[in-house]
Design a protein around this motif. Structure first.
Motif, PDB file in Angstrom:
ATOM      1  N   HIS A 174       7.033  -8.860   6.346  1.00  0.00           N
ATOM      2  CA  HIS A 174       5.538  -7.539   6.057  1.00  0.00           C
ATOM      3  C   HIS A 174       5.737  -7.382   7.577  1.00  0.00           C
ATOM      4  N   ASP A 175       5.037  -6.129   7.649  1.00  0.00           N
ATOM      5  CA  ASP A 175       4.109  -5.576   8.674  1.00  0.00           C
ATOM      6  C   ASP A 175       3.010  -5.457   7.589  1.00  0.00           C
ATOM      7  N   LEU A 176       1.819  -6.265   8.344  1.00  0.00           N
ATOM      8  CA  LEU A 176       1.058  -6.274   7.411  1.00  0.00           C
ATOM      9  C   LEU A 176       0.153  -5.434   7.189  1.00  0.00           C
ATOM     10  N   LYS A 177      -0.126  -4.442   8.322  1.00  0.00           N
ATOM     11  CA  LYS A 177      -0.391  -3.403   8.494  1.00  0.00           C
ATOM     12  C   LYS A 177      -0.052  -2.107   7.068  1.00  0.00           C
ATOM     13  N   ASP A 178       1.570  -2.575   7.141  1.00  0.00           N
ATOM     14  CA  ASP A 178       2.138  -1.627   6.279  1.00  0.00           C
ATOM     15  C   ASP A 178       1.977  -1.724   4.949  1.00  0.00           C
ATOM     16  N   THR A 179       2.846  -3.221   4.524  1.00  0.00           N
ATOM     17  CA  THR A 179       2.623  -3.734   3.570  1.00  0.00           C
ATOM     18  C   THR A 179       2.296  -5.057   3.331  1.00  0.00           C
ATOM     19  N   PHE A 180       2.120  -5.848   2.295  1.00  0.00           N
ATOM     20  CA  PHE A 180       1.135  -7.189   2.188  1.00  0.00           C
ATOM     21  C   PHE A 180       1.877  -7.656   0.734  1.00  0.00           C
ATOM     22  N   PRO A 181       2.284  -8.834   0.219  1.00  0.00           N
ATOM     23  CA  PRO A 181       3.230  -9.086  -0.697  1.00  0.00           C
ATOM     24  C   PRO A 181       1.656  -9.194  -2.064  1.00  0.00           C
ATOM     25  N   GLU A 182       2.577  -9.538  -3.447  1.00  0.00           N
ATOM     26  CA  GLU A 182       2.166  -9.350  -4.192  1.00  0.00           C
ATOM     27  C   GLU A 182       1.435 -10.217  -4.842  1.00  0.00           C
ATOM     28  N   GLY A 183      -0.010 -10.528  -5.238  1.00  0.00           N
ATOM     29  CA  GLY A 183      -0.045 -11.269  -6.143  1.00  0.00           C
ATOM     30  C   GLY A 183      -0.968 -11.709  -5.871  1.00  0.00           C
ATOM     31  N   GLN A 184      -2.284 -13.409  -6.026  1.00  0.00           N
ATOM     32  CA  GLN A 184      -3.338 -13.711  -5.578  1.00  0.00           C
ATOM     33  C   GLN A 184      -2.832 -15.099  -5.996  1.00  0.00           C
ATOM     34  N   TYR A 185      -3.633 -16.251  -5.244  1.00  0.00           N
ATOM     35  CA  TYR A 185      -3.582 -17.602  -4.045  1.00  0.00           C
ATOM     36  C   TYR A 185      -4.743 -18.087  -4.496  1.00  0.00           C
ATOM     37  N   ASP A 186      -4.396 -19.777  -4.476  1.00  0.00           N
ATOM     38  CA  ASP A 186      -5.472 -20.310  -4.715  1.00  0.00           C
ATOM     39  C   ASP A 186      -6.015 -20.745  -3.328  1.00  0.00           C
ATOM     40  N   LEU A 187      -4.758 -20.500  -2.430  1.00  0.00           N
ATOM     41  CA  LEU A 187      -5.306 -20.836  -1.114  1.00  0.00           C
ATOM     42  C   LEU A 187      -4.770 -19.433   0.046  1.00  0.00           C
ATOM     43  N   VAL A 188      -5.536 -18.850   0.865  1.00  0.00           N
ATOM     44  CA  VAL A 188      -4.942 -17.763   1.991  1.00  0.00           C
ATOM     45  C   VAL A 188      -5.551 -18.231   2.845  1.00  0.00           C
ATOM     46  N   SER A 189      -3.904 -18.522   4.119  1.00  0.00           N
ATOM     47  CA  SER A 189      -4.812 -18.661   5.146  1.00  0.00           C
ATOM     48  C   SER A 189      -4.425 -17.257   6.322  1.00  0.00           C
ATOM     49  N   ALA A 190      -5.529 -16.956   6.913  1.00  0.00           N
ATOM     50  CA  ALA A 190      -5.120 -16.468   8.093  1.00  0.00           C
ATOM     51  C   ALA A 190      -5.455 -17.544   9.813  1.00  0.00           C
ATOM     52  N   GLN A 191      -3.971 -17.467  10.304  1.00  0.00           N
ATOM     53  CA  GLN A 191      -4.120 -18.389  11.576  1.00  0.00           C
ATOM     54  C   GLN A 191      -4.147 -17.751  12.706  1.00  0.00           C
ATOM     55  N   PHE A 192      -5.457 -17.732  13.297  1.00  0.00           N
ATOM     56  CA  PHE A 192      -4.457 -17.324  14.645  1.00  0.00           C
ATOM     57  C   PHE A 192      -3.649 -15.881  14.949  1.00  0.00           C
ATOM     58  N   LEU A 193      -4.915 -14.465  13.623  1.00  0.00           N
ATOM     59  CA  LEU A 193      -3.771 -13.070  13.886  1.00  0.00           C
ATOM     60  C   LEU A 193      -4.461 -12.703  14.834  1.00  0.00           C
ATOM     61  N   HIS A 194      -3.717 -12.801  15.740  1.00  0.00           N
ATOM     62  CA  HIS A 194      -4.156 -12.166  17.388  1.00  0.00           C
ATOM     63  C   HIS A 194      -2.533 -11.211  17.591  1.00  0.00           C
ATOM     64  N   SER A 195      -2.592  -9.971  18.183  1.00  0.00           N
ATOM     65  CA  SER A 195      -1.270  -9.014  18.772  1.00  0.00           C
ATOM     66  C   SER A 195      -1.953  -8.983  19.262  1.00  0.00           C
ATOM     67  N   PRO A 196      -1.555  -8.599  20.706  1.00  0.00           N
ATOM     68  CA  PRO A 196      -1.505  -7.798  21.894  1.00  0.00           C
ATOM     69  C   PRO A 196      -1.108  -6.130  21.473  1.00  0.00           C
ATOM     70  N   VAL A 197       0.032  -5.727  20.602  1.00  0.00           N
ATOM     71  CA  VAL A 197       0.164  -4.368  20.279  1.00  0.00           C
ATOM     72  C   VAL A 197      -1.142  -4.292  18.910  1.00  0.00           C
ATOM     73  N   GLU A 198      -1.667  -4.655  18.686  1.00  0.00           N
ATOM     74  CA  GLU A 198      -2.674  -4.019  17.132  1.00  0.00           C
ATOM     75  C   GLU A 198      -3.347  -3.053  17.853  1.00  0.00           C
ATOM     76  N   GLU A 199      -3.790  -2.245  16.480  1.00  0.00           N
ATOM     77  CA  GLU A 199      -4.151  -1.251  16.926  1.00  0.00           C
ATOM     78  C   GLU A 199      -5.864  -1.214  16.536  1.00  0.00           C
TER      79      GLU A 199
END
Length: 203
Positions: A89-114
């Motif tokens: 997924h390019d998360l700015k455009d699409t996102f996985p379906e469903g719900q989760y007991d744990l959602v982890s977002a570790q160091f979501l840094h990108s030099p091409v981030e808008e």
């Protein structure tokens, strides 16, 4: 303009292995004592976190924009004798379906981030947390001295909370700044601070 997929496919294609294969220490600190359930690993890269979670009994979906990274994550899991699922997924455009007991977002840094992309992704991440589940966000507080990205904006935990706009069905579990030593490309060492935020959805 280089797209996120082009940038990260090139990034991972330059070497056979980019990361150590070990889980991020902030995630280990915050999730080691949790009861396993379903987990969503955003920006899973080569699978270090996903494989660690799976080894502890979690049912893990790893997501990344780079197919090269996802293929390596699957090989890492196979080598470790565990199973994970992956989706590109390019998360700015699409996102996985469903719900989760744990959602982890570790160091979501990108030099091409808008502007605003990370905020919108983390907001969507909070919506993917099941009742009783947790969102774990780890992020750098600054760039190391040898980095080329000193103009990059590193949000604080307060910044993240302000953009999440969580309701009264959430509580803050962890809001912390952690310092650790980094080793640079020439062997130099210097301390670096990371932010960690954990919020729990009550219902």
């Amino acid at each position: 303009m280089t797209t996120a997929q082009e940038f990260w496919e090139s990034f991972y294609s330059e070497r056979d292995q980019v990361w150590s294969g070990n889980p991020n220490p902030l995630l280990v600190r915050e999730a080691a004592d949790l009861t396993p359930g379903s987990a969503l690993d955003l920006g899973c890269a080569e699978g270090g976190d996903a494989v660690w979670l799976a080894s502890r009994g979690w049912r893990v979906l790893g997501v990344d924009v780079s197919q090269v990274a996802l293929d390596r994550a699957l090989r890492h899991a196979a080598d470790a004798g565990v199973e994970i699922s992956v989706e590109r997924h390019d998360l700015k455009d699409t996102f996985p379906e469903g719900q989760y007991d744990l959602v982890s977002a570790q160091f979501l840094h990108s030099p091409v981030e808008e502007d605003g992309e990370r905020n919108s992704i983390l907001k969507r991440a909070s919506e993917a947390v099941a009742p009783g589940g947790r969102l774990v966000v780890g992020g750098h507080a600054s760039a190391p001295s040898w980095s080329e990205h000193h103009d990059y904006y590193f949000p604080t935990t307060k910044d993240v909370l302000d953009h999440l706009k969580l309701g009264d069905n959430w509580i803050i579990i962890t809001d912390d700044v952690v310092e650790r030593m980094l080793v640079g490309p020439d062997g130099q060492q210097e301390p670096r601070k990371d932010n960690v935020l954990v919020v729990k959805r009550l219902y």
